[in-house]
Design an enzyme around this catalytic site. Structure first.
Site, PDB file in Angstrom:
ATOM      1  N   GLU A  88      -5.802 -10.692  -1.713  1.00  0.00           N
ATOM      2  CA  GLU A  88      -6.635 -10.557  -0.502  1.00  0.00           C
ATOM      3  C   GLU A  88      -8.121 -10.517  -0.844  1.00  0.00           C
ATOM      4  O   GLU A  88      -8.880  -9.704  -0.301  1.00  0.00           O
ATOM      5  CB  GLU A  88      -6.249  -9.262   0.256  1.00  0.00           C
ATOM      6  CG  GLU A  88      -4.775  -9.189   0.601  1.00  0.00           C
ATOM      7  CD  GLU A  88      -4.388  -7.946   1.402  1.00  0.00           C
ATOM      8  OE1 GLU A  88      -5.274  -7.231   1.903  1.00  0.00           O
ATOM      9  OE2 GLU A  88      -3.176  -7.690   1.522  1.00  0.00           O
TER      10      GLU A  88
ATOM     11  N   GLU B  18       0.807  -1.226   0.000  1.00  0.00           N
ATOM     12  CA  GLU B  18       0.000   0.000   0.000  1.00  0.00           C
ATOM     13  C   GLU B  18       0.840   1.276   0.000  1.00  0.00           C
ATOM     14  O   GLU B  18       0.605   2.185   0.795  1.00  0.00           O
ATOM     15  CB  GLU B  18      -0.951  -0.011   1.210  1.00  0.00           C
ATOM     16  CG  GLU B  18      -1.875  -1.222   1.186  1.00  0.00           C
ATOM     17  CD  GLU B  18      -2.844  -1.282   2.365  1.00  0.00           C
ATOM     18  OE1 GLU B  18      -2.682  -0.495   3.311  1.00  0.00           O
ATOM     19  OE2 GLU B  18      -3.758  -2.111   2.324  1.00  0.00           O
TER      20      GLU B  18
HETATM   21  C1  XIL Z   1      -6.153  -6.458   8.048  1.00  0.00           C
HETATM   22  C2  XIL Z   1      -6.473  -7.641   8.936  1.00  0.00           C
HETATM   23  O1  XIL Z   1      -7.355  -8.484   8.235  1.00  0.00           O
HETATM   24  C3  XIL Z   1      -7.073  -7.192  10.234  1.00  0.00           C
HETATM   25  O2  XIL Z   1      -7.212  -8.288  11.129  1.00  0.00           O
HETATM   26  C4  XIL Z   1      -6.191  -6.131  10.884  1.00  0.00           C
HETATM   27  O3  XIL Z   1      -6.825  -5.627  12.031  1.00  0.00           O
HETATM   28  C5  XIL Z   1      -5.927  -5.003   9.927  1.00  0.00           C
HETATM   29  O4  XIL Z   1      -5.353  -5.522   8.731  1.00  0.00           O
HETATM   30  N1  XIL Z   1      -4.880  -4.750   3.424  1.00  0.00           N
HETATM   31  C6  XIL Z   1      -3.861  -5.514   3.891  1.00  0.00           C
HETATM   32  C7  XIL Z   1      -4.074  -6.411   5.048  1.00  0.00           C
HETATM   33  O5  XIL Z   1      -2.790  -5.542   3.259  1.00  0.00           O
HETATM   34  O6  XIL Z   1      -2.911  -6.572   5.796  1.00  0.00           O
HETATM   35  C8  XIL Z   1      -5.187  -5.934   5.921  1.00  0.00           C
HETATM   36  O7  XIL Z   1      -5.436  -6.903   6.924  1.00  0.00           O
HETATM   37  C9  XIL Z   1      -6.412  -5.670   5.098  1.00  0.00           C
HETATM   38  C10 XIL Z   1      -6.154  -4.599   4.073  1.00  0.00           C
END
Ligand code: XIL
Length: 575
Positions: free
Chosen positions: A443, A326
């Site tokens: 994701e 990100e």
């Molecule tokens: C999220 C997790 O799913 C949560 O449990 C945590 O509280 C916050 O992070 N993009 C990403 C992930 O790259 O690491 C994130 O994961 C969701 C958005």
């Protein structure tokens, strides 16, 4: 769900199972072809014994060769009574069972707002909670509704609009079944089995802190290792988890995940080495500002130490890493004046080091483990047409030009139902092949904003299928990962995952599995999986709670003497 289409008579074999190309099996209940034109069907008024309403088998108003049911409602709460011929509610209703039918309203029926109710016996399996727009008159419309599970002994299906002076035609009343063919203890019914045959990785984000990864015999762990051949830690390999204090590394939870993966022959993705979020306070309080005042040299050292220690620790266990996560700003409006540019997110790394922190991160990562595949990862970069998608592409091209050792591009794909543009997604994925890079979905989750009549679960399934097919149809797309196992463990609301909170396989699961199975059957490489998925094991008790066997295979369970057993906590019939 209302679908506008030219209705074709469906094959008319009562109770025949018709395999659909997509997520489900269909069972025809009533296509009225076995009735005579002029046959009258019984009506039932819920509150009085007499009814003036009628239901008659007639010719389709648009296609004279097809028989349909013509209903004239002259009193409220009047339902058509259709005989189910011994098929019970248990068989027809369930967690993800749908009833579908085709509806035609003559143009003379001017009131498009109606309230639908469907019952088995006296139990409601579906009811609109108000008067809803039923769509345009003068054409056949396909309707699909998710049914409530009921266990009625009645074998009469009641169907009606709560209205007076209404006239409509129905045809092809059918059940769409999405839940019957998943037996988690049968390896061939899992996602993994089919993805293996396609030579693809199907992965899942695992929350190691809330699952006992040492216990292979729970429903949740079994679901993970049966269905997926890759895992990623949902939080346990982030910077704050691995290096909570400077120079102090904690690999405890992450090691449990890599051990679990090794036991079950799964690959592990590493997520994530450099990110502005989930940063320990010793680096930055908010991940954005360089509030500890680190110099550029010191910050480069911090980054290098973290990457090197972590990647060295997991060498040979973690096959690929999100090196930078990100890094793009959400506001990419500057692209209007600079079409080949990008804007980086304000982060502690950018603040202390400068734009080239990205290049350094990739170089340190490559030195730490030359075998690992190195990815960049981001969200909102999935479909062409958005400024951020273009900025991502520009950035990746720049990084390559500057010589950064990058192997692939991750598209997070945190989507909401209705957002996916399949062409824009496929086009975006494809252009990374021309750069010689992998492009993977890292994701995936697809949130439902409003469950409505429930047919949105089928729409969600369709979008899972589209994303899966794009990965399948492109050689540079080896992996697809979903962000979580089951809906109540998701970081997002809106039931975005493949399994319900009760671990029931959702239509999205079947859509994905069918996509892999279909590809394997036609174009798949059909290799035997490198490591065969372990046969899932079951603990079996009799109804009195006495142990029958521990750790039985599916075959062993099926060959027990006929009767009722408790298999992994659920009452199960062995026939
Ligand atoms: C999220 C997790 O799913 C949560 O449990 C945590 O509280 C916050 O992070 N993009 C990403 C992930 O790259 O690491 C994130 O994961 C969701 C958005």
């Amino acid at each position: 769900m209302t679908v506008n289409y030219m209705k074709k008579p469906l094959l008319s074999c009562i109770f025949a199972l018709t395999a659909l190309a997509s997520a489900a099996d269909e069972r025809m209940l009533f296509d009225f072809e076995n009735y005579q034109t002029g046959d009258m069907i019984a009506m039932r008024d819920l509150f009085s014994s007499t009814t003036e309403s009628t239901a008659e088998v007639t010719a389709d108003p648009l296609n004279a060769g097809n028989k349909v049911l013509h209903v004239t409602n002259r009193s409220w709460n009047t339902h058509v009574e259709l005989p189910l011929d011994g098929i019970g509610a248990d068989e027809l209703t369930g967690d993800y069972q749908y009833i579908a039918f085709d509806l035609y309203r003559p143009v003379s029926d001017t009131d498009r707002y109606k309230q639908l109710s469907i019952r088995i016996g006296n139990d409601t399996v579906y009811a609109d909670d108000g008067f809803y727009d039923q769509g345009d008159a003068g054409q056949w419309l396909g309707k699909t509704y998710r049914m409530k599970r009921v266990s009625s002994s009645s074998d009469k299906l009641y169907f009606g609009f709560n209205s007076i002076n209404a006239e409509f035609y129905i045809d092809n009343v059918r059940i769409i079944s999405t839940e019957e063919d998943y037996d988690p203890t049968d390896p061939e019914q899992t996602l993994r089995y089919h993805a293996d045959k396609c030579g693809k990785k199907i992965g899942v984000a695992v929350p190691a802190w809330r699952i006992d990864l040492n216990d292979d015999n729970q429903d949740i762990t079994r679901t993970i290792y049966s269905n997926f051949n890759m895992v990623v830690a949902e939080n346990e390999m982030k910077i704050d988890a691995l290096q909570p204090n400077r120079g102090e590394f904690n690999f405890y939870s992450a090691d449990q995940l890599t051990a679990f993966a090794a036991r079950h022959g799964m690959d592990v993705r590493g997520h994530t080495l450099v990110w502005h979020s989930q940063v320990p306070a010793w680096i930055s309080a908010d991940g954005k500002k360089n509030d500890k005042g680190y110099s550029r040299a010191e910050m480069l050292q911090i980054m290098k130490d973290h990457i090197t220690t972590v990647m060295t620790h997991f060498k040979g266990k973690v096959t690929e890493w999100d090196v930078v996560n990100e890094c793009l700003d959400d506001d990419q409006s500057a692209i209007r004046t600079n079409p080949s540019g990008y804007t980086l997110r304000k982060s502690v790394w950018l603040a202390a080091i400068g734009d080239d922190y990205l290049d350094s991160a990739f170089v340190y990562a490559h030195r730490a483990d030359p075998e690992a595949r190195l990815y960049i990862n981001d969200y909102g970069v999935e479909m062409t047409g958005s400024a951020k998608t273009q900025a991502y592409y520009n950035l990746v091209k720049q990084l390559q030009k500057r010589g950064a050792p990058i192997d692939g591009v991750g598209l997070q794909c945190h989507l909401t139902v209705g957002e996916l543009d399949s062409t824009a997604f496929a086009n975006n994925v494809k252009r990374y092949a021309a750069l010689g890079l992998n492009c993977i979905v890292t994701e995936l989750d697809i949130s439902i904003p409003d469950v409505g009549d429930g047919s949105v679960y089928l729409k969600q399934a369709e979008e899972y299928r589209i994303v899966t097919n794009v990965m399948l149809n492109n050689g540079h797309c080896p992996n697809l990962l979903v962000w979580g196992v089951k809906d109540d463990m998701s970081w997002r609301a809106g039931e975005p995952l493949l399994f319900s909170s009760q671990l029931a396989a959702k239509p999205a699961f079947f859509a994905m599995r069918n996509a892999y199975a279909g590809y394997a059957a036609t174009t798949g490489i059909n290799v035997a999986p490198a490591i065969a998925p372990p046969a899932a094991l079951a603990d079996v008790y009799d109804l009195g709670g006495r142990p029958v066997g521990k750790g039985l295979t599916r075959q062993q369970v099926n060959s027990l003497p006929k009767g009722l057993y408790i298999v992994n906590g659920k009452v199960t019939v062995v026939k």
